[in-house]
Design a protein around this motif. Sequence first.
Motif, short mmCIF file in Angstrom:
data_model
loop_
_atom_site.label_atom_id
_atom_site.label_comp_id
_atom_site.label_asym_id
_atom_site.label_seq_id
_atom_site.Cartn_x
_atom_site.Cartn_y
_atom_site.Cartn_z
N ALA A 141 81.85 -10.92 64.68
CA ALA A 141 81.87 -10.03 63.50
C ALA A 141 83.29 -9.78 63.03
N TRP A 142 84.21 -9.58 63.96
CA TRP A 142 85.62 -9.37 63.63
C TRP A 142 86.18 -10.59 62.89
N ARG A 143 85.91 -11.78 63.42
CA ARG A 143 86.43 -12.99 62.79
C ARG A 143 85.80 -13.24 61.42
N GLN A 144 84.53 -12.93 61.27
CA GLN A 144 83.87 -13.11 59.98
C GLN A 144 84.49 -12.22 58.91
N ARG A 145 84.82 -10.99 59.28
CA ARG A 145 85.45 -10.09 58.30
C ARG A 145 86.81 -10.63 57.85
N TRP A 146 87.58 -11.12 58.81
CA TRP A 146 88.90 -11.64 58.45
C TRP A 146 88.79 -12.97 57.71
N ASP A 147 87.77 -13.76 58.01
CA ASP A 147 87.54 -14.99 57.25
C ASP A 147 87.21 -14.66 55.80
N ALA A 148 86.43 -13.59 55.59
CA ALA A 148 86.14 -13.17 54.21
C ALA A 148 87.41 -12.74 53.50
N CYS A 149 88.30 -12.04 54.21
CA CYS A 149 89.59 -11.66 53.62
C CYS A 149 90.42 -12.89 53.29
N LEU A 150 90.36 -13.90 54.15
CA LEU A 150 91.10 -15.14 53.90
C LEU A 150 90.59 -15.83 52.64
N VAL A 151 89.28 -15.86 52.46
CA VAL A 151 88.70 -16.50 51.28
C VAL A 151 89.12 -15.75 50.01
N GLY A 190 99.25 -24.50 46.60
CA GLY A 190 97.97 -24.88 46.01
C GLY A 190 97.00 -25.40 47.05
N PHE A 191 97.44 -26.30 47.95
CA PHE A 191 96.50 -26.77 48.96
C PHE A 191 96.21 -25.69 49.99
N ASP A 192 97.15 -24.76 50.22
CA ASP A 192 96.86 -23.62 51.09
C ASP A 192 95.72 -22.78 50.52
N PHE A 193 95.79 -22.48 49.23
CA PHE A 193 94.72 -21.71 48.59
C PHE A 193 93.39 -22.46 48.70
N GLY A 194 93.43 -23.75 48.43
CA GLY A 194 92.20 -24.53 48.49
C GLY A 194 91.59 -24.53 49.88
N VAL A 195 92.40 -24.72 50.90
CA VAL A 195 91.90 -24.70 52.27
C VAL A 195 91.32 -23.34 52.62
N GLY A 196 92.00 -22.26 52.20
CA GLY A 196 91.49 -20.92 52.48
C GLY A 196 90.12 -20.69 51.86
N VAL A 197 89.94 -21.14 50.64
CA VAL A 197 88.64 -20.98 49.96
C VAL A 197 87.56 -21.80 50.67
N LEU A 198 87.93 -22.94 51.24
CA LEU A 198 86.94 -23.87 51.79
C LEU A 198 86.58 -23.62 53.25
N VAL A 199 87.20 -22.63 53.88
CA VAL A 199 86.89 -22.37 55.30
C VAL A 199 85.39 -22.19 55.54
N PRO A 200 84.71 -21.28 54.81
CA PRO A 200 83.28 -21.12 55.08
C PRO A 200 82.41 -22.24 54.49
N VAL A 201 82.97 -23.05 53.62
CA VAL A 201 82.20 -24.11 52.97
C VAL A 201 82.12 -25.35 53.86
N LEU A 202 83.23 -25.69 54.51
CA LEU A 202 83.29 -26.94 55.27
C LEU A 202 83.11 -26.78 56.77
N ALA A 203 83.32 -25.57 57.28
CA ALA A 203 83.23 -25.35 58.73
C ALA A 203 81.87 -24.77 59.09
N ARG A 204 81.28 -25.27 60.17
CA ARG A 204 79.95 -24.83 60.59
C ARG A 204 79.97 -23.91 61.81
N ASP A 205 81.04 -23.92 62.57
CA ASP A 205 81.13 -23.04 63.74
C ASP A 205 82.58 -22.61 63.92
N GLU A 206 82.83 -21.82 64.97
CA GLU A 206 84.16 -21.26 65.17
C GLU A 206 85.20 -22.34 65.43
#
Length: 352
Positions: A110-120, A23-39
């Motif tokens: 761009a590569w990392r952004q695509r995989w971050d979207a997959c993570l979310v 459950g906290f893994d899922f929550g962290v994955g969803v929050l990557v683009p919400v809480l992080a501002r840079d790489e």
Amino acid sequence: MDLQLVWFLLIAVLWAGYLVLEGFDFGVGVLVPVLARDERERRQVINTIGPVWDGNEVWLIVAGGATFAAFPEWYATLFSGFYLPLLAILLALIVRGVAFEYRGKVDSPAWRQRWDACLVVGSLLPALLWGVAFSDIVAGVPLDADHRFTGTLLTLLGPYALLGGLTTLGLFVLHGALFLQLRTLGPVRERARVLAGRLSVPVLVVAGAWALWTQLAHGEGWTWAAVGVAAAALAVVVVAVPRGREGVAFAATCAVVVSAVVLIFGSLFPDVMPSSTDPAHSLTIRNASSTHYTLVVMTWVAAALLPLVLAYQAWSLWVFRHRLSVEHIPVPAVPAPRAELGATTRGRSSAR
């Protein structure tokens, strides 16, 4: 000892462990683009679950394997009737696992952004669909006399099931925000605290509505205790988050998840898959179980191996308990401009 009851309870324990940890893994994955501002902050967030996410998924494998071995009729009906939702969960978990491993393989934003979207997506979809699936199981689905599912995909998307999906999604995102408070330092931790404060009351309302609906429509007298514990734990979260008591709040969301599993399995018993067509067509712990000999062998194996699994899980969480900050993340290399690279190359050629 009634081994059918023992394995029903053990499967409930396995699901509780999976949903608390994943459950906290899922929550962290969803929050990557919400809480992080840079790489560097994105890596900080991802690294909080990097050492443990794959171990947490083992609980799902064990829960599924235990269901297949102890209650094969339940497993067969569940995976045939819920084929598309469970396939979507499986594909999402695969994409999510690949995203963890591949996002750093190429030094390209761009590569990392695509995989971050997959993570979310790979985190959000299971967080939503597990609530839908368990709500459908509790409410019952159309089964014929041969225990075959006779509904459609739309049968599984009723109001109660969708409310269950919103409940697990909101609860897991809150769970993940509190976990990040425990495991991070700096701006990410502060943003997680603010977000957890904003989420706590809406999650209390949505989860409370689902729990009351479940209890009033399907619960037993004693399962009111699970509803009460969940409500009290969510109230603790609402009070603890503004006071900076993230450890207390995280323990409270763990209690909410466990209480929800108790409510689900307590409402089901003695069924494992109720039939909405005719109660006589329902699968129970009696008509869905394996033979007594199979359950005896499984019990001895579980008694020997389960303590080892629990000990390893506790050890891994303890080893990776320390907080992370961006100072632990290397600064990404900045490629030199093309003109500068050309000048440097010509300079080296002249020197030679």
